[in-house]
Design a protein around this motif. Structure first.
Motif, PDB file in Angstrom:
ATOM      1  N   ALA A   1       1.064   6.903  -1.756  1.00 25.61           N
ATOM      2  CA  ALA A   1       1.552   7.172  -0.404  1.00 25.61           C
ATOM      3  C   ALA A   1       2.695   6.239  -0.032  1.00 25.61           C
ATOM      4  CB  ALA A   1       0.406   7.041   0.604  1.00 25.61           C
ATOM      5  N   GLY A   2       2.659   5.018  -0.582  1.00 26.54           N
ATOM      6  CA  GLY A   2       3.713   4.058  -0.285  1.00 26.54           C
ATOM      7  C   GLY A   2       3.342   3.143   0.857  1.00 26.54           C
ATOM      8  N   LEU A   3       3.935   1.958   0.832  1.00 28.88           N
ATOM      9  CA  LEU A   3       3.612   0.966   1.862  1.00 28.88           C
ATOM     10  C   LEU A   3       4.174   1.363   3.224  1.00 28.88           C
ATOM     11  CD1 LEU A   3       4.186  -2.370  -0.111  1.00 28.88           C
ATOM     12  CD2 LEU A   3       2.109  -1.004   0.122  1.00 28.88           C
ATOM     13  N   LYS A   4       5.328   2.020   3.270  1.00 33.49           N
ATOM     14  CA  LYS A   4       5.914   2.399   4.554  1.00 33.49           C
ATOM     15  C   LYS A   4       5.028   3.413   5.283  1.00 33.49           C
ATOM     16  CE  LYS A   4      10.814   1.503   3.656  1.00 33.49           C
ATOM     17  NZ  LYS A   4      12.185   2.088   3.602  1.00 33.49           N
ATOM     18  N   ARG A   5       4.524   4.383   4.556  1.00 29.76           N
ATOM     19  CA  ARG A   5       3.682   5.395   5.203  1.00 29.76           C
ATOM     20  C   ARG A   5       2.364   4.793   5.665  1.00 29.76           C
ATOM     21  NH1 ARG A   5       3.216  11.078   2.264  1.00 29.76           N
ATOM     22  NH2 ARG A   5       5.440  10.896   2.760  1.00 29.76           N
ATOM     23  N   VAL A   6       1.788   3.879   4.873  1.00 27.00           N
ATOM     24  CA  VAL A   6       0.546   3.224   5.284  1.00 27.00           C
ATOM     25  C   VAL A   6       0.787   2.356   6.511  1.00 27.00           C
ATOM     26  CG1 VAL A   6      -1.213   1.553   4.578  1.00 27.00           C
ATOM     27  CG2 VAL A   6      -0.453   3.315   2.975  1.00 27.00           C
ATOM     28  N   ALA A   7       1.914   1.631   6.517  1.00 28.60           N
ATOM     29  CA  ALA A   7       2.225   0.787   7.675  1.00 28.60           C
ATOM     30  C   ALA A   7       2.481   1.643   8.918  1.00 28.60           C
ATOM     31  CB  ALA A   7       3.439  -0.086   7.369  1.00 28.60           C
ATOM     32  N   GLY A   8       3.076   2.819   8.759  1.00 26.83           N
ATOM     33  CA  GLY A   8       3.328   3.681   9.906  1.00 26.83           C
ATOM     34  C   GLY A   8       2.058   4.223  10.526  1.00 26.83           C
ATOM     35  N   ALA A   9       0.984   4.364   9.715  1.00 22.14           N
ATOM     36  CA  ALA A   9      -0.291   4.855  10.241  1.00 22.14           C
ATOM     37  C   ALA A   9      -1.180   3.728  10.733  1.00 22.14           C
ATOM     38  CB  ALA A   9      -1.028   5.650   9.160  1.00 22.14           C
ATOM     39  N   THR A  10      -0.737   2.475  10.601  1.00 24.93           N
ATOM     40  CA  THR A  10      -1.526   1.312  11.043  1.00 24.93           C
ATOM     41  C   THR A  10      -0.697   0.540  12.064  1.00 24.93           C
ATOM     42  OG1 THR A  10      -2.415   1.211   8.803  1.00 24.93           O
ATOM     43  CG2 THR A  10      -2.889  -0.646  10.266  1.00 24.93           C
ATOM     44  N   PRO A  11      -1.006   0.634  13.358  1.00 25.17           N
ATOM     45  CA  PRO A  11      -0.123   0.059  14.386  1.00 25.17           C
ATOM     46  C   PRO A  11       0.027  -1.459  14.304  1.00 25.17           C
ATOM     47  CG  PRO A  11      -1.684   1.619  15.336  1.00 25.17           C
ATOM     48  CD  PRO A  11      -2.139   1.365  13.941  1.00 25.17           C
ATOM     49  N   ASP A  12      -1.030  -2.192  13.959  1.00 22.94           N
ATOM     50  CA  ASP A  12      -0.980  -3.649  14.031  1.00 22.94           C
ATOM     51  C   ASP A  12      -0.546  -4.307  12.724  1.00 22.94           C
ATOM     52  OD1 ASP A  12      -3.238  -2.696  12.836  1.00 22.94           O
ATOM     53  OD2 ASP A  12      -4.553  -4.284  13.567  1.00 22.94           O
ATOM     54  N   VAL A  13      -0.084  -3.546  11.743  1.00 23.29           N
ATOM     55  CA  VAL A  13       0.414  -4.096  10.486  1.00 23.29           C
ATOM     56  C   VAL A  13       1.766  -3.475  10.200  1.00 23.29           C
ATOM     57  CG1 VAL A  13       0.023  -4.348   8.009  1.00 23.29           C
ATOM     58  CG2 VAL A  13      -1.908  -4.464   9.584  1.00 23.29           C
ATOM     59  N   SER A  14       2.773  -4.324   9.943  1.00 23.94           N
ATOM     60  CA  SER A  14       4.126  -3.833   9.694  1.00 23.94           C
ATOM     61  C   SER A  14       4.381  -3.672   8.203  1.00 23.94           C
ATOM     62  CB  SER A  14       5.152  -4.788  10.298  1.00 23.94           C
ATOM     63  OG  SER A  14       5.106  -6.046   9.629  1.00 23.94           O
ATOM     64  N   TYR A  15       5.476  -2.982   7.917  1.00 27.37           N
ATOM     65  CA  TYR A  15       5.855  -2.784   6.511  1.00 27.37           C
ATOM     66  C   TYR A  15       6.225  -4.112   5.855  1.00 27.37           C
ATOM     67  CZ  TYR A  15       8.920  -1.655   2.590  1.00 27.37           C
ATOM     68  OH  TYR A  15       9.531  -1.609   1.360  1.00 27.37           O
ATOM     69  N   ASP A  16       6.913  -4.985   6.579  1.00 28.90           N
ATOM     70  CA  ASP A  16       7.306  -6.287   6.021  1.00 28.90           C
ATOM     71  C   ASP A  16       6.080  -7.130   5.672  1.00 28.90           C
ATOM     72  OD1 ASP A  16       9.979  -5.662   6.237  1.00 28.90           O
ATOM     73  OD2 ASP A  16      10.163  -6.517   8.260  1.00 28.90           O
ATOM     74  N   GLU A  17       5.039  -7.057   6.476  1.00 23.33           N
ATOM     75  CA  GLU A  17       3.822  -7.815   6.175  1.00 23.33           C
ATOM     76  C   GLU A  17       3.130  -7.293   4.910  1.00 23.33           C
ATOM     77  OE1 GLU A  17       2.581  -9.109  10.751  1.00 23.33           O
ATOM     78  OE2 GLU A  17       1.798  -7.254   9.856  1.00 23.33           O
ATOM     79  N   LEU A  18       3.071  -5.981   4.773  1.00 23.63           N
ATOM     80  CA  LEU A  18       2.486  -5.426   3.555  1.00 23.63           C
ATOM     81  C   LEU A  18       3.350  -5.736   2.338  1.00 23.63           C
ATOM     82  CD1 LEU A  18       1.218  -1.907   4.734  1.00 23.63           C
ATOM     83  CD2 LEU A  18      -0.054  -4.048   4.530  1.00 23.63           C
ATOM     84  N   LEU A  19       4.670  -5.691   2.505  1.00 23.09           N
ATOM     85  CA  LEU A  19       5.567  -5.988   1.390  1.00 23.09           C
ATOM     86  C   LEU A  19       5.415  -7.440   0.958  1.00 23.09           C
ATOM     87  CD1 LEU A  19       7.786  -4.782  -0.401  1.00 23.09           C
ATOM     88  CD2 LEU A  19       9.462  -5.580   1.278  1.00 23.09           C
ATOM     89  N   HIS A  20       5.209  -8.341   1.915  1.00 29.94           N
ATOM     90  CA  HIS A  20       4.996  -9.755   1.582  1.00 29.94           C
ATOM     91  C   HIS A  20       3.728  -9.936   0.747  1.00 29.94           C
ATOM     92  CE1 HIS A  20       4.642 -14.112   2.051  1.00 29.94           C
ATOM     93  NE2 HIS A  20       3.391 -13.900   2.436  1.00 29.94           N
ATOM     94  N   VAL A  21       2.642  -9.290   1.152  1.00 29.96           N
ATOM     95  CA  VAL A  21       1.390  -9.390   0.399  1.00 29.96           C
ATOM     96  C   VAL A  21       1.550  -8.766  -0.984  1.00 29.96           C
ATOM     97  CG1 VAL A  21      -1.015  -8.616   0.343  1.00 29.96           C
ATOM     98  CG2 VAL A  21      -0.026  -9.491   2.470  1.00 29.96           C
ATOM     99  N   HIS A  22       2.266  -7.661  -1.050  1.00 30.74           N
ATOM    100  CA  HIS A  22       2.487  -6.997  -2.340  1.00 30.74           C
ATOM    101  C   HIS A  22       3.232  -7.918  -3.306  1.00 30.74           C
ATOM    102  CE1 HIS A  22       4.653  -3.611  -4.748  1.00 30.74           C
ATOM    103  NE2 HIS A  22       3.608  -4.076  -5.387  1.00 30.74           N
ATOM    104  N   ARG A  23       4.246  -8.587  -2.827  1.00 32.48           N
ATOM    105  CA  ARG A  23       5.057  -9.439  -3.697  1.00 32.48           C
ATOM    106  C   ARG A  23       4.348 -10.726  -4.086  1.00 32.48           C
ATOM    107  NH1 ARG A  23      10.905  -8.951  -0.514  1.00 32.48           N
ATOM    108  NH2 ARG A  23      11.454  -6.852  -1.310  1.00 32.48           N
ATOM    109  N   ARG A  24       3.516 -11.258  -3.215  1.00 35.55           N
ATOM    110  CA  ARG A  24       2.913 -12.575  -3.461  1.00 35.55           C
ATOM    111  C   ARG A  24       1.532 -12.507  -4.119  1.00 35.55           C
ATOM    112  NH1 ARG A  24       7.364 -13.657  -2.626  1.00 35.55           N
ATOM    113  NH2 ARG A  24       8.283 -15.160  -1.183  1.00 35.55           N
TER     114      ARG A  24
END
Length: 356
Positions: free
Chosen positions: A100-123
């Protein structure tokens, strides 16, 4: 071989023919009936959990197995709380696993942004951590099974590959000659009750025999693999030899089974196998095997200790323009136009067995 010679006259599923290239005739098995009670079990599961989402299944698996503990950061410190980190890890794994991708998941979750998920993904999310998490899920599945219901886990495993389409900018993307189209291959190792114990990404042109050996040696689960089932693309004469030395049995489904031949241990043994004469080939050159045995053990130990990759080792034996010395003896004793069903080798002696 003596047992096969005695039992084949009473086998109504296999016939040996004396004429033509097709010497082995096999009657296909009839499909097994559906187990009793399976329909009732499906109905009960549908009533109890009618609309269970994949994210809920992933969350319950994380709570039961502790798979999120396998994901450690590559940074020097972690400022997030454990609760927030686990939540973002679950969302990242769900987005990546379902494509589904991180952007679509972040769009369906109001309190979590795409940048926050991308940070966790990279680290936090990397290949060793994913393998450790998958191993924890597989081990927990094998441990929780009720043997009275599911039966013994056993020591047999089956493996095969699946093609996935991929963009050209992926460095592993290749054109698949058999399936057509550009993509990559995922090679799966699945145990008897359909639990995946290992998976790997491979190129379309890479050896499935090497991927099969890689999965048996590198899987991190508690399962001990003693027999490996593959299709025709997952076996070769060299593969039989290395599987014997590595301590597990290779059991392929041969597409060209009708044209296979059996090598006999010694030339004088033909008289003792009258029922197998149509499929017997030449005798094994044991002197040649003895001369090259130390080299075979060296390559086997290199694969088992991760000194060399199985694909790199098998590539040395597959080059047609320069034949490896360890294969020259086998080629000289094999009749032209015939493939041996097996390549027997002496006992492994002091070589460590099976899985490291």
């Amino acid at each position: 071989m003596l047992l096969l010679n005695e039992t084949i006259p009473r086998n109504d599923k296999v016939r040996l023919l004396w004429r033509g290239e097709t010497r082995i005739s096999i009657t296909p098995f009839k499909p097994l009936p559906e187990p009793k009670g399976l329909e009732a079990i499906k109905g009960e599961i549908g009533q109890r959990w009618p609309m269970t989402g994949l994210l809920d299944v992933l969350k319950e698996a994380a709570l039961d197995t502790g798979l999120l503990e396998a994901f450690e950061t590559s940074a020097s410190r972690v400022a997030l709380s454990r609760e927030a980190l686990d939540r973002r890890l679950l969302l990242c794994l769900y987005g990546l696993g379902t494509n589904a991708g991180l952007k679509r998941v972040a769009g369906a979750t109001p309190d979590v942004s795409y940048d926050e998920l991308l940070h966790v993904h990279r680290r936090f999310i990397h290949a060793p951590a994913l393998r450790e998490a998958c191993a924890r899920v597989a081990n927990a599945t094998l441990a929780i099974r009720n043997a009275a219901v599911w039966g013994d886990a056993g020591t047999a495993c089956a493996s095969d590959s699946t093609k996935f389409g991929a963009w050209d900018r992926n460095l592993m993307t290749e054109w698949h000659a058999r399936y057509g189209g550009r993509g990559v291959m995922i090679y799966w190792h699945v145990e008897k009750r359909a639990t995946c114990v290992y998976s790997q990404l491979k190129r379309c042109s890479s050896s499935e025999v090497a991927s099969m050996i890689e999965g048996v040696l590198r899987h991190c689960t508690d399962m001990e693999i003693q027999r490996q089932y593959v299709d025709s693309h997952g076996q070769s004469a060299v593969g039989f030899a290395f599987c014997r030395l590595l301590g597990f049995e290779l059991a392929p489904r041969l597409k060209a089974i009708a044209r296979q031949k059996l090598a006999i241990p010694e030339a004088g043994m033909r008289a003792r196998l009258p029922n197998l004469l149509p499929i017997l080939s030449g005798a094994i050159n044991w002197d040649e095997i003895e001369q090259q045995y130390d080299e075979m053990v060296k390559y086997t130990a290199a694969m088992q200790t991760r000194t060399a990759d199985p694909e790199a080792v098998l590539r040395r034996f597959a080059r047609a323009e320069v034949m490896h010395p360890d294969l020259q003896g086998a080629e000289r004793t094999r009749p032209r136009g015939q493939d041996d069903l097996s390549m027997p080798l002496p006992s492994t002696g002091s070589l460590p067995p099976g899985n490291p």
